[in-house]
Write a protein that holds these residues in place. Structure first.
Motif, short mmCIF file in Angstrom:
data_model
loop_
_atom_site.label_atom_id
_atom_site.label_comp_id
_atom_site.label_asym_id
_atom_site.label_seq_id
_atom_site.Cartn_x
_atom_site.Cartn_y
_atom_site.Cartn_z
N ALA A 226 0.82 -1.21 0.00
CA ALA A 226 0.00 0.00 0.00
C ALA A 226 0.86 1.26 0.00
O ALA A 226 0.43 2.31 -0.48
CB ALA A 226 -0.94 0.00 1.20
N ALA A 227 2.07 1.16 0.53
CA ALA A 227 2.99 2.30 0.53
C ALA A 227 3.70 2.43 -0.82
O ALA A 227 4.46 3.37 -1.02
CB ALA A 227 4.01 2.16 1.65
N GLY A 228 3.47 1.47 -1.72
CA GLY A 228 4.01 1.57 -3.06
C GLY A 228 5.33 0.86 -3.30
O GLY A 228 5.97 1.07 -4.33
N PHE A 229 5.74 0.01 -2.38
CA PHE A 229 7.01 -0.69 -2.56
C PHE A 229 6.81 -1.98 -3.35
O PHE A 229 5.81 -2.68 -3.17
CB PHE A 229 7.64 -1.01 -1.20
CG PHE A 229 8.15 0.19 -0.48
CD1 PHE A 229 9.38 0.74 -0.80
CD2 PHE A 229 7.39 0.80 0.51
CE1 PHE A 229 9.85 1.87 -0.15
CE2 PHE A 229 7.85 1.92 1.17
CZ PHE A 229 9.08 2.46 0.84
N PRO A 230 7.78 -2.34 -4.20
CA PRO A 230 7.69 -3.60 -4.93
C PRO A 230 8.09 -4.77 -4.03
O PRO A 230 8.72 -4.57 -2.99
CB PRO A 230 8.71 -3.42 -6.06
CG PRO A 230 9.73 -2.49 -5.49
CD PRO A 230 8.96 -1.56 -4.57
N PHE A 231 7.75 -5.96 -4.44
CA PHE A 231 8.12 -7.19 -3.72
C PHE A 231 7.78 -7.12 -2.22
O PHE A 231 8.64 -7.32 -1.36
CB PHE A 231 9.62 -7.50 -3.89
CG PHE A 231 10.10 -7.40 -5.30
CD1 PHE A 231 9.69 -8.31 -6.26
CD2 PHE A 231 10.97 -6.38 -5.67
CE1 PHE A 231 10.13 -8.21 -7.56
CE2 PHE A 231 11.42 -6.26 -6.97
CZ PHE A 231 11.00 -7.18 -7.94
N PRO A 232 6.53 -6.83 -1.90
CA PRO A 232 6.18 -6.58 -0.49
C PRO A 232 6.40 -7.77 0.45
O PRO A 232 6.84 -7.57 1.57
CB PRO A 232 4.71 -6.19 -0.55
CG PRO A 232 4.22 -6.69 -1.86
CD PRO A 232 5.38 -6.68 -2.78
N LEU A 233 6.15 -8.99 -0.02
CA LEU A 233 6.36 -10.14 0.86
C LEU A 233 7.85 -10.34 1.14
O LEU A 233 8.25 -10.61 2.28
CB LEU A 233 5.73 -11.41 0.27
CG LEU A 233 5.75 -12.62 1.20
CD1 LEU A 233 5.01 -12.33 2.51
CD2 LEU A 233 5.13 -13.83 0.50
N PHE A 234 8.66 -10.18 0.13
CA PHE A 234 10.10 -10.28 0.31
C PHE A 234 10.59 -9.21 1.29
O PHE A 234 11.38 -9.50 2.20
CB PHE A 234 10.82 -10.13 -1.04
CG PHE A 234 12.32 -10.05 -0.92
CD1 PHE A 234 13.06 -11.17 -0.62
CD2 PHE A 234 12.98 -8.84 -1.10
CE1 PHE A 234 14.44 -11.11 -0.50
CE2 PHE A 234 14.35 -8.76 -0.98
CZ PHE A 234 15.10 -9.89 -0.68
N LEU A 235 10.12 -7.98 1.12
CA LEU A 235 10.53 -6.89 2.02
C LEU A 235 10.03 -7.13 3.44
O LEU A 235 10.73 -6.80 4.41
CB LEU A 235 10.05 -5.55 1.49
CG LEU A 235 10.73 -5.07 0.20
CD1 LEU A 235 10.10 -3.77 -0.28
CD2 LEU A 235 12.23 -4.92 0.39
N ALA A 236 8.85 -7.72 3.58
CA ALA A 236 8.33 -8.03 4.92
C ALA A 236 9.24 -9.03 5.62
O ALA A 236 9.54 -8.89 6.81
CB ALA A 236 6.90 -8.56 4.82
N TRP A 237 9.68 -10.04 4.88
CA TRP A 237 10.59 -11.03 5.46
C TRP A 237 11.96 -10.42 5.78
O TRP A 237 12.55 -10.74 6.81
CB TRP A 237 10.73 -12.25 4.55
CG TRP A 237 9.60 -13.22 4.74
CD1 TRP A 237 8.52 -13.39 3.95
CD2 TRP A 237 9.44 -14.10 5.86
NE1 TRP A 237 7.69 -14.35 4.49
CE2 TRP A 237 8.23 -14.79 5.66
CE3 TRP A 237 10.19 -14.37 7.00
CZ2 TRP A 237 7.75 -15.74 6.56
CZ3 TRP A 237 9.71 -15.32 7.90
CH2 TRP A 237 8.51 -15.99 7.68
N CYS A 238 12.43 -9.53 4.91
CA CYS A 238 13.70 -8.84 5.19
C CYS A 238 13.59 -8.03 6.48
O CYS A 238 14.50 -8.05 7.31
CB CYS A 238 14.08 -7.92 4.03
SG CYS A 238 14.63 -8.79 2.55
#
Length: 146
Positions: free
Chosen positions: A50-62
């Motif tokens: 929703a904030a506009g970042f790509p690859f949200p699941l990957f970023l959540a895990w990071c």
């Protein structure tokens, strides 16, 4: 040069307690954050998307991995100053990415969330400079065993 070693004066108990409580608070904040991520990684990914970042699941895990590492560093005192600086950069990023000026018009509370990140950043910078203290740190335990 003298071969004498100078020992720093003993730290007053109140300072030791304050440092340990501060470390526990830092660890608790990141532990709560990572716990909520693990409870519903999909919701975290949705918030990131929703904030506009790509690859949200990957970023959540990071983010989750980073937060686990920060918890361990704050609890053990290992790489404490470095972890506090990394945490400070992370908190600053979160402030602008998720609570920055573009969010203020729609929700005045977002400004409060934004400012709160800076108080947390101030504490992290102070901790980075002063370190984990001399009690209950991984570094101190290694020094005693050698």
């Amino acid at each position: 040069m003298s071969s004498e070693t100078t020992q720093s004066p003993a730290q007053p108990p109140w300072q030791t307690a304050a440092i340990l409580i501060g470390r526990l608070i830092f660890a608790a904040v990141f532990l709560m954050a990572v716990t909520f991520k693990f409870i519903d990684m999909g919701a975290t990914a949705g918030y990131i998307a929703a904030a506009g970042f790509p690859f949200p699941l990957f970023l959540a895990w990071c983010a989750a991995v980073l937060e686990v590492v920060l918890v361990l560093c704050f609890l053990t005192g290992a790489l404490f100053s470095q972890a506090a600086l990394v945490a400070g950069a992370y908190v600053l990023f979160l402030a602008f990415a998720f609570h920055g000026p573009s969010h203020w018009a729609g929700n005045q509370a977002e400004f409060g969330f934004f400012v709160d990140h800076f108080t947390f950043l101030a504490g992290l910078l102070f901790a980075a400079v002063h370190g984990p203290g001399r009690v209950l740190t991984w570094k101190a335990a290694l020094a005693r065993s050698s």
